[in-house]
Design a protein around this motif. Structure first.
Motif, PDB file in Angstrom:
ATOM      1  N   GLU A  56       1.094  -1.058  -0.208  1.00  0.00           N
ATOM      2  CA  GLU A  56       0.201  -0.807  -0.027  1.00  0.00           C
ATOM      3  C   GLU A  56       0.801   0.637   0.312  1.00  0.00           C
ATOM      4  O   GLU A  56       1.593   1.449   0.624  1.00  0.00           O
ATOM      5  CB  GLU A  56      -0.811   0.125   1.190  1.00  0.00           C
ATOM      6  CG  GLU A  56      -1.784  -1.137   1.174  1.00  0.00           C
ATOM      7  CD  GLU A  56      -2.826  -1.117   0.272  1.00  0.00           C
ATOM      8  OE1 GLU A  56      -3.294   0.048   0.009  1.00  0.00           O
ATOM      9  OE2 GLU A  56      -3.671  -2.441  -0.395  1.00  0.00           O
ATOM     10  N   PRO A  57       0.381   2.268  -0.667  1.00  0.00           N
ATOM     11  CA  PRO A  57       1.352   3.490  -0.896  1.00  0.00           C
ATOM     12  C   PRO A  57       1.539   4.202   0.913  1.00  0.00           C
ATOM     13  O   PRO A  57       0.629   3.815   1.323  1.00  0.00           O
ATOM     14  CB  PRO A  57       0.813   4.877  -1.838  1.00  0.00           C
ATOM     15  CG  PRO A  57       0.110   3.746  -2.767  1.00  0.00           C
ATOM     16  CD  PRO A  57      -0.428   2.638  -1.659  1.00  0.00           C
ATOM     17  N   VAL A  58       2.024   4.845   1.086  1.00  0.00           N
ATOM     18  CA  VAL A  58       2.671   5.251   2.069  1.00  0.00           C
ATOM     19  C   VAL A  58       3.081   6.388   2.592  1.00  0.00           C
ATOM     20  O   VAL A  58       4.307   7.114   1.753  1.00  0.00           O
ATOM     21  CB  VAL A  58       3.765   4.842   3.339  1.00  0.00           C
ATOM     22  CG1 VAL A  58       4.010   4.603   4.352  1.00  0.00           C
ATOM     23  CG2 VAL A  58       3.550   3.046   2.930  1.00  0.00           C
ATOM     24  N   ALA A 350       2.480  14.543  -5.556  1.00  0.00           N
ATOM     25  CA  ALA A 350       2.817  13.636  -4.267  1.00  0.00           C
ATOM     26  C   ALA A 350       1.513  13.659  -3.986  1.00  0.00           C
ATOM     27  O   ALA A 350       1.712  12.287  -3.316  1.00  0.00           O
ATOM     28  CB  ALA A 350       3.748  15.089  -4.050  1.00  0.00           C
ATOM     29  N   ARG A 351       0.475  14.075  -3.259  1.00  0.00           N
ATOM     30  CA  ARG A 351      -0.573  13.499  -3.314  1.00  0.00           C
ATOM     31  C   ARG A 351      -0.747  12.166  -4.095  1.00  0.00           C
ATOM     32  O   ARG A 351      -0.809  11.253  -3.158  1.00  0.00           O
ATOM     33  CB  ARG A 351      -0.939  14.482  -3.255  1.00  0.00           C
ATOM     34  CG  ARG A 351      -1.338  15.990  -1.790  1.00  0.00           C
ATOM     35  CD  ARG A 351      -1.752  16.640  -1.719  1.00  0.00           C
ATOM     36  NE  ARG A 351      -1.972  18.533  -1.056  1.00  0.00           N
ATOM     37  CZ  ARG A 351      -1.577  18.201  -0.176  1.00  0.00           C
ATOM     38  NH1 ARG A 351      -1.563  16.853   0.580  1.00  0.00           N
ATOM     39  NH2 ARG A 351      -1.027  19.357   0.497  1.00  0.00           N
ATOM     40  N   PHE A 355       3.377  10.683  -1.625  1.00  0.00           N
ATOM     41  CA  PHE A 355       4.341  11.664  -1.053  1.00  0.00           C
ATOM     42  C   PHE A 355       3.449  12.584  -0.595  1.00  0.00           C
ATOM     43  O   PHE A 355       3.213  13.429  -0.883  1.00  0.00           O
ATOM     44  CB  PHE A 355       5.610  11.264  -1.792  1.00  0.00           C
ATOM     45  CG  PHE A 355       6.264  10.535  -2.141  1.00  0.00           C
ATOM     46  CD1 PHE A 355       7.048  10.167  -1.657  1.00  0.00           C
ATOM     47  CD2 PHE A 355       6.267   9.815  -3.318  1.00  0.00           C
ATOM     48  CE1 PHE A 355       7.999   8.538  -1.440  1.00  0.00           C
ATOM     49  CE2 PHE A 355       6.835   8.785  -3.934  1.00  0.00           C
ATOM     50  CZ  PHE A 355       7.506   8.547  -3.049  1.00  0.00           C
ATOM     51  N   GLU A 356       4.926  13.428   0.831  1.00  0.00           N
ATOM     52  CA  GLU A 356       4.590  14.494   1.424  1.00  0.00           C
ATOM     53  C   GLU A 356       4.796  15.588   0.251  1.00  0.00           C
ATOM     54  O   GLU A 356       5.989  15.836  -0.566  1.00  0.00           O
ATOM     55  CB  GLU A 356       5.132  15.253   2.379  1.00  0.00           C
ATOM     56  CG  GLU A 356       4.782  16.325   3.551  1.00  0.00           C
ATOM     57  CD  GLU A 356       4.968  16.215   4.470  1.00  0.00           C
ATOM     58  OE1 GLU A 356       5.098  17.310   4.746  1.00  0.00           O
ATOM     59  OE2 GLU A 356       5.497  15.198   5.073  1.00  0.00           O
ATOM     60  N   GLY A 411       8.497  11.692 -12.881  1.00  0.00           N
ATOM     61  CA  GLY A 411       9.814  11.965 -11.589  1.00  0.00           C
ATOM     62  C   GLY A 411       9.178  11.046 -10.712  1.00  0.00           C
ATOM     63  O   GLY A 411       9.573   9.945  -9.259  1.00  0.00           O
ATOM     64  N   VAL A 412       7.435  11.935 -10.071  1.00  0.00           N
ATOM     65  CA  VAL A 412       7.123  11.221  -8.732  1.00  0.00           C
ATOM     66  C   VAL A 412       7.017   9.299  -8.990  1.00  0.00           C
ATOM     67  O   VAL A 412       7.054   8.553  -7.664  1.00  0.00           O
ATOM     68  CB  VAL A 412       5.864  12.086  -8.331  1.00  0.00           C
ATOM     69  CG1 VAL A 412       5.149  11.479  -7.126  1.00  0.00           C
ATOM     70  CG2 VAL A 412       6.798  13.395  -8.204  1.00  0.00           C
ATOM     71  N   LYS A 413       6.476   9.119  -9.904  1.00  0.00           N
ATOM     72  CA  LYS A 413       5.716   7.905  -9.973  1.00  0.00           C
ATOM     73  C   LYS A 413       7.033   6.484 -10.330  1.00  0.00           C
ATOM     74  O   LYS A 413       7.243   5.628  -9.405  1.00  0.00           O
ATOM     75  CB  LYS A 413       5.112   8.053 -11.993  1.00  0.00           C
ATOM     76  CG  LYS A 413       4.721   6.392 -11.951  1.00  0.00           C
ATOM     77  CD  LYS A 413       3.172   6.760 -12.875  1.00  0.00           C
ATOM     78  CE  LYS A 413       3.130   5.025 -13.935  1.00  0.00           C
ATOM     79  NZ  LYS A 413       2.317   5.425 -15.191  1.00  0.00           N
ATOM     80  N   TYR A 414       8.400   7.526 -10.728  1.00  0.00           N
ATOM     81  CA  TYR A 414       9.140   6.553 -10.195  1.00  0.00           C
ATOM     82  C   TYR A 414       9.794   6.450  -9.200  1.00  0.00           C
ATOM     83  O   TYR A 414      10.436   4.812  -8.678  1.00  0.00           O
ATOM     84  CB  TYR A 414      10.133   7.200 -11.562  1.00  0.00           C
ATOM     85  CG  TYR A 414      11.511   6.615 -11.576  1.00  0.00           C
ATOM     86  CD1 TYR A 414      11.887   5.534 -11.801  1.00  0.00           C
ATOM     87  CD2 TYR A 414      12.826   7.341 -11.448  1.00  0.00           C
ATOM     88  CE1 TYR A 414      12.833   4.689 -11.987  1.00  0.00           C
ATOM     89  CE2 TYR A 414      14.126   6.632 -11.120  1.00  0.00           C
ATOM     90  CZ  TYR A 414      14.488   5.433 -11.784  1.00  0.00           C
ATOM     91  OH  TYR A 414      15.463   4.446 -11.371  1.00  0.00           O
TER      92      TYR A 414
END
Length: 550
Positions: A56-58, A350-351, A355-356, A411-414
């Protein structure tokens, strides 16, 4: 008139000391048609490790804050093992501030210089210890250090204020004492006795309150009338109260002569009465727990080369403490334009990938200074410095990263894929999962795998970044990933804590902004009374009763 605290804005996530590194993503295997293209990152992951279950994403930003704020009373060796030294610092722009390009202020530059000093000690390890400024409410700084929530701090302290749980280094600056700061309309004050009857406003629970209580106790013993002291919301700092004196909302406050003189360069109409010292034998020094002799020796050694009168001390004071002009220039036009353009895009993705946003923004600054036009010498593109081949891989699935939106998304997905694929292991602490992911973004997952293997060979922990994989990666890859991760960690933590304190203070300042315009037509003492009647800023006061407390 410039409102200094409004400049500490979202433009403030700065990652300053090293230019953003090109993204060293491991390339996909040599092209052999559609099959090889489809295999890409998936094949790389299978090669590097057995595929894990889908997690699960954290949310990852908080783990950095939690790690830094975990109580730890260890000494110098414990600091080296965990990899960072925490410097508690009040949320004062003189000490710590950010703009779109750099972390600035006295604490920021001294943290950078202290890292160099600690790295040069004879028994230092191979990797520098990160010195992390941790913004902390001023009223609880000494308590936090004593409890192990921070390792050391800079304090203005008199002998009467010394805390037996703390030890103090040699003075950085001597003869620093509290003085009154009066409004331009307050006349006829020649001695301390002339302050009687003029309300003096200080933050509740501050060292100023404690010192004024001592002063009134001494005055009572001498048969003199006490000063009238009003306590304001502890979220307001020295410079807030000096500004309130400047605009006539309160008649007087107290600050150290060092800080009052500094802020007088911005709030030019206030009268800083350095001739009326309210304390004696004050000095600015570093304070740390008394049971850490080795750490105390190290920090005291740095104090010797950073104190006033030394080359470093004089450079810092000239650069930051001689005038507040540099604070007025925070938030440059270029920085603001980039933040306004890039910030919402980073926030969105990010959301989406859990990610924050501030954490990703700190990384983006490290990569490109938020410049979508930047292209590295190896072909990495845009704000997130994404390699086109990596972005086009089915794992990411974004073939064109020339536009801002797709660049950030890729970038964020990677980054999410790296964390979930290689570091979602219960044997790896959440903090290290995040730091290893950043390292893999910079050096590639293959580079981090080699570094973790090297760490095992060196007898180090392959699941711990600081002082372990951080050390190994410098031998197996290069120094660049170590610097890259260190900067993101340090500046994100400092900014995030400062942002939280600033939000609290802004809530209190909002009450001041809501005061009616015609309050300025009232006489000085009536304006102060209206402030008490119309807001919750003033939380208490004392006069004669202060004389009973020492």
């Amino acid at each position: 008139m410039v409102r200094i605290f409004r400049l500490l804005s979202f433009a403030g996530v700065a990652v300053a000391t090293v230019a953003g590194a090109a993204l060293a993503q491991d390339p996909p295997p040599p092209d052999s048609g559609d099959t090889a293209t489809v295999a890409g990152l998936t094949a790389l992951a299978e090669e590097l490790l057995a595929a894990p279950d889908a997690p699960e994403p954290v949310e990852t930003g908080d783990v950095l804050i939690e790690a830094v704020l975990t109580p730890d009373t260890g000494g110098l060796e414990a600091v080296r093992q965990r990899g960072y030294l925490r410097m508690a610092v009040a949320p004062d722009p003189l000490m710590i501030a950010f703009d779109g390009e750099a972390g600035v202020g006295v604490a920021m530059i001294l943290a950078q210089e202290m890292e160099k000093y600690l790295a040069g000690l004879p028994d230092a390890g191979e990797t520098p210890t990160v010195v992390v400024p941790t913004p902390t409410p001023r009223s609880v700084i000494a308590e936090r250090v004593a409890e192990g929530l921070s390792d050391f701090t800079t304090l203005t302290v008199t002998r009467a204020e010394e805390n037996p749980a703390l030890t103090y280094t040699r003075p950085l600056i001597r003869d620093v004492n509290d003085v009154p700061v009066l409004g331009a309309e307050i006349a006829g004050v020649e001695t301390l006795d002339d302050l009687v009857g003029i309300p003096v406003y200080v933050s509740e629970g501050s060292r100023y309150e404690a010192n004024l209580r001592r002063l009134n106790a001494n005055r009572a013993r001498d048969g003199k009338a006490p000063l009238t002291v009003k306590f304001v919301d502890a979220r307001l700092d020295d410079y807030d109260l000096i500004e309130m004196v400047e605009i006539g909302l309160i008649p007087a406050t107290v600050a150290t002569d060092f800080k009052a003189t500094f802020w007088n360069t911005v709030y030019t109409s206030v009268d800083v009465r350095t001739d009326l010292e309210l304390t004696a034998d004050g000095r600015i020094a570093w304070a740390l727990r008394a049971d850490n002799p080795e750490l105390s020796e190290a920090i005291d050694g740095f104090a010797e080369i950073a104190k006033k009168g030394t080359l470093l001390g004089n450079i810092v004071l000239k650069r930051y403490a001689s005038s507040a002009d540099w604070i007025e220039n925070l938030g440059t036009d270029d920085a603001r334009i980039r933040i306004d353009e890039v910030g919402p895009v980073i926030d969105r993705y990010a959301r989406e990938y859990a990610f924050e946003p501030e954490l990703v923004l700190a990384q983006a600054y490290q990569e490109s200074r938020l410049d979508q036009t930047k292209t590295s010498h190896v072909g990495a593109i845009g704000v997130m410095q994404v390699m086109p081949a990596t972005a086009a891989d089915p794992v990411v699935g974004i073939p064109d990263v020339s536009g801002l939106d797709d660049n950030v998304r890729a970038g964020v997905k990677y980054l999410r894929w790296l964390r979930d694929t290689f570091f979602d292991d219960p044997e790896i602490a959440p903090l290290d999962q995040t730091l290893l992911s950043f390292a893999a973004y910079n050096a590639g997952p293959g580079g981090v795998k080699r570094a973790r293997a090297k760490a095992r060979e060196m007898g180090l922990d392959p699941n711990v970044w600081f002082e372990n994989v951080e050390m190994a990666i410098q031998q197996s890859v290069s120094r660049e990933p170590a610097v890259y991760v260190r900067n993101i960690f340090k500046y994100y933590v400092s900014y995030r804590l400062l942002q939280e304190l600033e939000a609290d203070a802004e809530a209190a300042r909002g009450e001041i902004d809501a005061l009616p315009d015609d309050i300025s037509d009232l006489p000085p003492l009536d304006r102060a009374a209206a402030l008490e009647d119309l807001t919750g800023i003033v939380v208490g006061g004392a006069g004669e009763d202060m004389a009973a407390a020492d």
